[in-house]
Motif scaffolding. Structure first.
Motif, PDB file in Angstrom:
ATOM      1  N   ASP A 177      35.680  37.600  35.156  1.00  0.00           N
ATOM      2  CA  ASP A 177      36.551  37.472  36.333  1.00  0.00           C
ATOM      3  C   ASP A 177      37.878  36.822  35.980  1.00  0.00           C
ATOM      4  OD1 ASP A 177      34.685  38.654  38.013  1.00  0.00           O
ATOM      5  OD2 ASP A 177      33.959  36.746  38.841  1.00  0.00           O
ATOM      6  N   HIS A 178      37.842  35.794  35.137  1.00  0.00           N
ATOM      7  CA  HIS A 178      39.079  35.104  34.736  1.00  0.00           C
ATOM      8  C   HIS A 178      40.006  36.055  33.970  1.00  0.00           C
ATOM      9  CE1 HIS A 178      41.694  31.772  33.776  1.00  0.00           C
ATOM     10  NE2 HIS A 178      41.541  31.985  32.467  1.00  0.00           N
ATOM     11  N   ILE A 179      39.430  36.861  33.103  1.00  0.00           N
ATOM     12  CA  ILE A 179      40.232  37.845  32.363  1.00  0.00           C
ATOM     13  C   ILE A 179      40.871  38.831  33.335  1.00  0.00           C
ATOM     14  CG2 ILE A 179      40.088  39.795  30.754  1.00  0.00           C
ATOM     15  CD1 ILE A 179      37.865  38.114  29.289  1.00  0.00           C
ATOM     16  N   LEU A 180      40.084  39.381  34.240  1.00  0.00           N
ATOM     17  CA  LEU A 180      40.603  40.359  35.201  1.00  0.00           C
ATOM     18  C   LEU A 180      41.669  39.746  36.107  1.00  0.00           C
ATOM     19  CD1 LEU A 180      37.285  42.119  36.233  1.00  0.00           C
ATOM     20  CD2 LEU A 180      39.101  43.051  34.786  1.00  0.00           C
ATOM     21  N   ASP A 181      41.383  38.577  36.647  1.00  0.00           N
ATOM     22  CA  ASP A 181      42.327  37.935  37.568  1.00  0.00           C
ATOM     23  C   ASP A 181      43.628  37.549  36.878  1.00  0.00           C
ATOM     24  OD1 ASP A 181      40.372  38.175  39.511  1.00  0.00           O
ATOM     25  OD2 ASP A 181      39.767  36.063  39.424  1.00  0.00           O
ATOM     26  N   SER A 182      43.542  37.095  35.637  1.00  0.00           N
ATOM     27  CA  SER A 182      44.735  36.649  34.912  1.00  0.00           C
ATOM     28  C   SER A 182      45.623  37.804  34.476  1.00  0.00           C
ATOM     29  CB  SER A 182      44.331  35.825  33.694  1.00  0.00           C
ATOM     30  OG  SER A 182      43.645  34.668  34.089  1.00  0.00           O
ATOM     31  N   LEU A 183      45.027  38.948  34.221  1.00  0.00           N
ATOM     32  CA  LEU A 183      45.804  40.101  33.761  1.00  0.00           C
ATOM     33  C   LEU A 183      46.344  40.952  34.907  1.00  0.00           C
ATOM     34  CD1 LEU A 183      43.700  41.295  30.707  1.00  0.00           C
ATOM     35  CD2 LEU A 183      45.788  39.925  30.693  1.00  0.00           C
ATOM     36  N   ALA A 184      45.743  40.825  36.086  1.00  0.00           N
ATOM     37  CA  ALA A 184      46.177  41.624  37.235  1.00  0.00           C
ATOM     38  C   ALA A 184      47.544  41.136  37.701  1.00  0.00           C
ATOM     39  CB  ALA A 184      45.158  41.502  38.361  1.00  0.00           C
ATOM     40  N   PRO A 185      48.387  41.968  38.212  1.00  0.00           N
ATOM     41  CA  PRO A 185      48.235  43.399  38.415  1.00  0.00           C
ATOM     42  C   PRO A 185      48.739  44.246  37.249  1.00  0.00           C
ATOM     43  CG  PRO A 185      50.231  42.703  39.501  1.00  0.00           C
ATOM     44  CD  PRO A 185      49.627  41.467  38.835  1.00  0.00           C
ATOM     45  N   ASP A 186      49.222  43.606  36.185  1.00  0.00           N
ATOM     46  CA  ASP A 186      49.828  44.357  35.077  1.00  0.00           C
ATOM     47  C   ASP A 186      48.820  45.198  34.300  1.00  0.00           C
ATOM     48  OD1 ASP A 186      52.315  43.221  35.677  1.00  0.00           O
ATOM     49  OD2 ASP A 186      51.859  41.465  34.465  1.00  0.00           O
ATOM     50  N   GLU A 187      47.642  44.648  34.070  1.00  0.00           N
ATOM     51  CA  GLU A 187      46.604  45.350  33.314  1.00  0.00           C
ATOM     52  C   GLU A 187      45.354  45.466  34.170  1.00  0.00           C
ATOM     53  OE1 GLU A 187      46.840  46.704  30.331  1.00  0.00           O
ATOM     54  OE2 GLU A 187      48.714  45.844  29.626  1.00  0.00           O
ATOM     55  N   LYS A 188      44.886  46.678  34.328  1.00  0.00           N
ATOM     56  CA  LYS A 188      43.647  46.904  35.067  1.00  0.00           C
ATOM     57  C   LYS A 188      42.710  47.716  34.179  1.00  0.00           C
ATOM     58  CE  LYS A 188      45.722  46.808  39.606  1.00  0.00           C
ATOM     59  NZ  LYS A 188      45.979  47.515  40.855  1.00  0.00           N
ATOM     60  N   PRO A 189      41.433  47.368  34.166  1.00  0.00           N
ATOM     61  CA  PRO A 189      40.510  48.120  33.313  1.00  0.00           C
ATOM     62  C   PRO A 189      40.263  49.521  33.862  1.00  0.00           C
ATOM     63  CG  PRO A 189      39.297  46.558  34.638  1.00  0.00           C
ATOM     64  CD  PRO A 189      40.759  46.302  34.889  1.00  0.00           C
ATOM     65  N   MET A 190      40.036  50.457  32.940  1.00  0.00           N
ATOM     66  CA  MET A 190      39.674  51.810  33.331  1.00  0.00           C
ATOM     67  C   MET A 190      38.261  51.809  33.910  1.00  0.00           C
ATOM     68  SD  MET A 190      40.114  55.209  31.085  1.00  0.00           S
ATOM     69  CE  MET A 190      38.516  55.655  30.427  1.00  0.00           C
ATOM     70  N   SER A 191      37.408  50.906  33.372  1.00  0.00           N
ATOM     71  CA  SER A 191      36.065  50.769  33.924  1.00  0.00           C
ATOM     72  C   SER A 191      35.527  49.371  33.643  1.00  0.00           C
ATOM     73  CB  SER A 191      35.119  51.833  33.359  1.00  0.00           C
ATOM     74  OG  SER A 191      34.900  51.613  31.993  1.00  0.00           O
ATOM     75  N   LYS A 192      34.536  48.994  34.437  1.00  0.00           N
ATOM     76  CA  LYS A 192      33.826  47.722  34.282  1.00  0.00           C
ATOM     77  C   LYS A 192      32.342  48.048  34.337  1.00  0.00           C
ATOM     78  CE  LYS A 192      35.746  46.065  38.002  1.00  0.00           C
ATOM     79  NZ  LYS A 192      36.146  45.198  39.116  1.00  0.00           N
ATOM     80  N   GLU A 193      31.575  47.463  33.435  1.00  0.00           N
ATOM     81  CA  GLU A 193      30.133  47.698  33.393  1.00  0.00           C
ATOM     82  C   GLU A 193      29.415  46.365  33.221  1.00  0.00           C
ATOM     83  OE1 GLU A 193      28.933  50.741  33.823  1.00  0.00           O
ATOM     84  OE2 GLU A 193      30.889  51.732  33.686  1.00  0.00           O
ATOM     85  N   GLY A 194      28.187  46.299  33.710  1.00  0.00           N
ATOM     86  CA  GLY A 194      27.330  45.154  33.451  1.00  0.00           C
ATOM     87  C   GLY A 194      27.437  44.000  34.418  1.00  0.00           C
ATOM     88  N   TYR A 195      28.216  44.133  35.487  1.00  0.00           N
ATOM     89  CA  TYR A 195      28.359  43.036  36.438  1.00  0.00           C
ATOM     90  C   TYR A 195      27.064  42.739  37.183  1.00  0.00           C
ATOM     91  CZ  TYR A 195      33.187  41.442  36.452  1.00  0.00           C
ATOM     92  OH  TYR A 195      34.360  40.831  36.137  1.00  0.00           O
ATOM     93  N   ASP A 196      26.186  43.730  37.303  1.00  0.00           N
ATOM     94  CA  ASP A 196      24.951  43.509  38.052  1.00  0.00           C
ATOM     95  C   ASP A 196      23.958  42.642  37.280  1.00  0.00           C
ATOM     96  OD1 ASP A 196      24.822  45.591  36.260  1.00  0.00           O
ATOM     97  OD2 ASP A 196      23.366  46.757  37.417  1.00  0.00           O
TER      98      ASP A 196
END
Length: 140
Positions: A72-91
């Motif tokens: 989450d920290h990686i995603l939040d810190s990089l947004a909105p400039d970088e967004k992943p094409m996909s995310k897996e394994g959160y469940d």
């Protein structure tokens, strides 16, 4: 019509980044993982071994809560400039994968990291390890 043929291109050609841009992104992600107290943080340069990506960032969390917090920290810190094409394994959160195309992030729990041991699958990759530079507490 062009969109139809995009799936035929190697993934790395679908973005405008070059290996140096990928390296900067991978190093930034590694630093973000360290901010969340991740262990075993490293980047693997696989640009000469595969057309799928340029870099892997591999890091380890101690619990499922920590692995999610790192991701989450990686995603939040990089947004909105970088967004992943996909995310897996959160469940399950034993192995969270964030696919930024030229950089693929693997956030493992310790047992999953030891079991899958991605570093051994890429023995020719250039590896860079990252360490927390904090000064240990001293009672003096």
């Amino acid at each position: 019509m062009v969109e139809f043929f995009l799936h035929l291109l190697p993934r790395k050609l679908m973005t405008l980044n070059n290996v140096n841009d990928s390296k900067l992104l991978a190093e930034r992600i590694a630093e973000l993982a360290l901010e969340m107290k991740s262990d075993d943080v490293k980047t693997l340069n696989v640009s000469n071994q595969t057309s799928l990506t340029d870099f892997f960032v591999i890091c380890t969390g101690q619990t499922d809560v920590q692995t999610r917090a790192i991701a989450d920290h990686i995603l939040d810190s990089l947004a909105p400039d970088e967004k992943p094409m996909s995310k897996e394994g959160y469940d399950v959160r034993e192995w969270i994968l964030l696919d930024f195309v030229n950089v693929v992030v693997h956030v493992f729990q310790k047992a999953a990291h030891q079991f899958y041991d991605l570093e051994k699958l890429w023995p020719d990759a250039e590896v860079k390890e990252f360490f927390d530079e904090e000064i240990p507490f001293s009672s003096n």
